[in-house]
Write a protein that holds these residues in place. Structure first.
Motif, PDB file in Angstrom:
ATOM      1  N   UNK A  18      37.042 -12.201  22.915  1.00 14.55           N
ATOM      2  CA  UNK A  18      35.667 -12.796  23.324  1.00 14.55           C
ATOM      3  C   UNK A  18      34.821 -11.911  24.330  1.00 14.55           C
ATOM      4  N   UNK A  20      35.200  -8.504  24.326  1.00 15.94           N
ATOM      5  CA  UNK A  20      34.888  -7.473  23.513  1.00 15.94           C
ATOM      6  C   UNK A  20      33.624  -7.777  22.795  1.00 15.94           C
ATOM      7  N   UNK A  22      31.225  -9.943  23.809  1.00 12.68           N
ATOM      8  CA  UNK A  22      30.253 -10.001  24.894  1.00 12.68           C
ATOM      9  C   UNK A  22      29.881  -8.734  25.386  1.00 12.68           C
ATOM     10  N   UNK A  26      25.886  -6.495  25.200  1.00  7.30           N
ATOM     11  CA  UNK A  26      25.574  -5.559  26.425  1.00  7.30           C
ATOM     12  C   UNK A  26      25.100  -4.421  25.723  1.00  7.30           C
ATOM     13  N   UNK A  42      23.091  -1.367  31.250  1.00  9.05           N
ATOM     14  CA  UNK A  42      24.123  -2.332  32.044  1.00  9.05           C
ATOM     15  C   UNK A  42      25.526  -2.318  31.351  1.00  9.05           C
ATOM     16  N   UNK A  77      29.500 -16.335  33.897  1.00  5.72           N
ATOM     17  CA  UNK A  77      29.165 -15.240  33.321  1.00  5.72           C
ATOM     18  C   UNK A  77      29.778 -14.001  33.713  1.00  5.72           C
ATOM     19  N   UNK A  78      29.772 -12.978  33.150  1.00  5.82           N
ATOM     20  CA  UNK A  78      30.331 -11.726  33.596  1.00  5.82           C
ATOM     21  C   UNK A  78      29.582 -10.943  34.726  1.00  5.82           C
ATOM     22  N   UNK A  80      27.748  -8.189  36.002  1.00  3.44           N
ATOM     23  CA  UNK A  80      27.128  -6.936  35.126  1.00  3.44           C
ATOM     24  C   UNK A  80      26.798  -6.038  36.236  1.00  3.44           C
TER      25      UNK A  80
ATOM     26  N   UNK B   1      27.417 -17.214  18.919  1.00  2.99           N
ATOM     27  CA  UNK B   1      28.517 -15.974  19.141  1.00  2.99           C
ATOM     28  C   UNK B   1      27.970 -14.726  19.415  1.00  2.99           C
ATOM     29  N   UNK B   2      28.666 -14.148  20.275  1.00  8.82           N
ATOM     30  CA  UNK B   2      27.960 -12.968  20.612  1.00  8.82           C
ATOM     31  C   UNK B   2      27.557 -11.805  19.519  1.00  8.82           C
ATOM     32  N   UNK B   3      28.490 -11.819  18.656  1.00  7.78           N
ATOM     33  CA  UNK B   3      28.391 -10.892  17.474  1.00  7.78           C
ATOM     34  C   UNK B   3      26.944 -10.987  16.510  1.00  7.78           C
ATOM     35  N   UNK B   9      19.645  -8.200  17.947  1.00  7.80           N
ATOM     36  CA  UNK B   9      19.399  -6.941  19.113  1.00  7.80           C
ATOM     37  C   UNK B   9      19.148  -5.723  18.300  1.00  7.80           C
ATOM     38  N   UNK B  67      20.804 -10.244  37.905  1.00  4.44           N
ATOM     39  CA  UNK B  67      21.981  -9.582  37.582  1.00  4.44           C
ATOM     40  C   UNK B  67      22.816 -10.103  36.312  1.00  4.44           C
ATOM     41  N   UNK B  68      22.467 -11.234  35.985  1.00  5.46           N
ATOM     42  CA  UNK B  68      23.180 -11.513  34.578  1.00  5.46           C
ATOM     43  C   UNK B  68      22.149 -11.667  33.830  1.00  5.46           C
ATOM     44  N   UNK B  70      20.640  -9.652  30.818  1.00  6.83           N
ATOM     45  CA  UNK B  70      20.521  -8.446  30.297  1.00  6.83           C
ATOM     46  C   UNK B  70      19.468  -8.092  29.163  1.00  6.83           C
ATOM     47  N   UNK B  71      18.854  -9.168  28.741  1.00 12.44           N
ATOM     48  CA  UNK B  71      17.972  -9.299  27.647  1.00 12.44           C
ATOM     49  C   UNK B  71      18.528  -9.229  26.283  1.00 12.44           C
ATOM     50  N   UNK B 137      32.781  -6.088  12.264  1.00 13.34           N
ATOM     51  CA  UNK B 137      33.478  -7.011  13.431  1.00 13.34           C
ATOM     52  C   UNK B 137      33.360  -8.511  12.839  1.00 13.34           C
TER      53      UNK B 137
END
Lengths: 132, 146
Positions: A18, A20, A22, A26, A42, A77-78, A80, B1-3, B9, B67-68, B70-71, B137
């Motif tokens: 997860x 990775x 995320x 970024x 970032x 959250x991470x 950054x 999910x992030x992927x 993006x 800070x968190x 990212x866009x 992935x």
């Protein structure tokens, strides 16, 4: 005899996967904004986040005052950070295509490695359940 | 999910870079578009990129913080015309010359446009690469446990 516990059997690999995924988000955003004026690249420290994440999974369990309550965990959250630019550009953009590309590829390879680990764990569990 | 976000993006990156390629093509095609007055002369066009932020609806308000944040890609904020002075040449025999014999050429710098074109196509390729990697992935996660 205790039943198979997914938490113990899979160890850190699901979280690693997860994190990775995320991180790939970024880094992809950095690459997409390679030509955006003023954009700052970032990233986060994978090791630190993974350590912290595991720590959080352990520590931030919700209180249950009744045994019918559903247990839950809080996800954060991470942290950054900003990439330290090797060569400043005049429009304030700190994305270095090659650096980000290398990081993205490395991250994808590590994702595949984590996936392999996780997959083997599942195969092992399946074999254990089948008892063949 | 992030992927799946990664796919969005890199997709936004490809769109932005193709807009850039489009303006470059327009600039190069119009590099010799002459005119007889300053106002009607073609001016080189440049897209301005901006970080794309998640829409407010999808956002967790407790997490709104620079800070968190990212866009989630890139967008073309607008297309602006270049400020550089026009190329005014004295060509009295030119059919488009004004009464004083001047012809107005666009402020398109062909060398600059070529460099821009190379940069745009390379950035596009990088985004395609990211797209493909994220796709692999994702496909891989679907085979988990098989």
């Amino acid at each position: 005899m205790s039943a198979i516990s997914f938490q113990n059997a899979l160890s850190i690999h699901p979280q690693a996967l997860l994190v990775r995924a995320g991180r790939s988000e970024v880094l992809a955003n950095n690459l997409a904004n390679a030509d955006t004026p003023g954009f700052k690249a970032r990233d986060f420290d994978f090791q630190a986040v993974l350590n912290g994440e595991v720590e959080k999974q352990r520590s931030l369990e919700m209180n249950t005052t009744n045994n019918r309550h559903i247990g839950g965990r809080v996800q954060e959250d991470y942290d950054l950070q900003y990439r330290w630019p090797t060569q400043p550009s005049i429009d304030g953009n700190t994305v270095d295509d090659n650096v980000e590309n290398a990081e993205f590829t490395k991250n994808a390879m590590a994702f595949n490695a984590s996936f392999e680990f996780l997959n083997r764990k599942f195969n092992g569990l399946t074999n254990a359940i089948r008892g063949e | 999910m992030s992927l799946t976000n990664v796919i969005n993006i890199s997709g936004s990156g490809m769109t932005a870079q193709s807009v850039r390629l489009n303006t470059t093509a327009s600039n190069l095609a119009n590099a010799e578009t002459v005119s007889s007055s300053i106002d009607t002369t073609y001016r080189a066009r440049k897209p301005v990129f901006q970080v794309l932020q998640d829409s407010l609806i999808n956002r967790d308000f407790s997490a709104v913080d620079l800070e968190t944040d990212v866009g989630s890609g890139v967008k073309v904020a607008g297309i602006v015309e270049k400020d550089a002075p026009l190329d005014i040449r004295y060509e009295p025999t030119h059919p488009m010359a004004d009464e004083n014999g001047y012809v107005y050429y666009p402020n398109v710098n062909v060398v600059e446009e070529m460099a821009d074109m190379m940069s745009a196509s390379r950035s596009f390729a990088v985004n395609v690469e990211v797209f493909n990697t994220a796709k692999t992935m994702l496909q891989k996660t679907l085979t988990m446990g098989k």
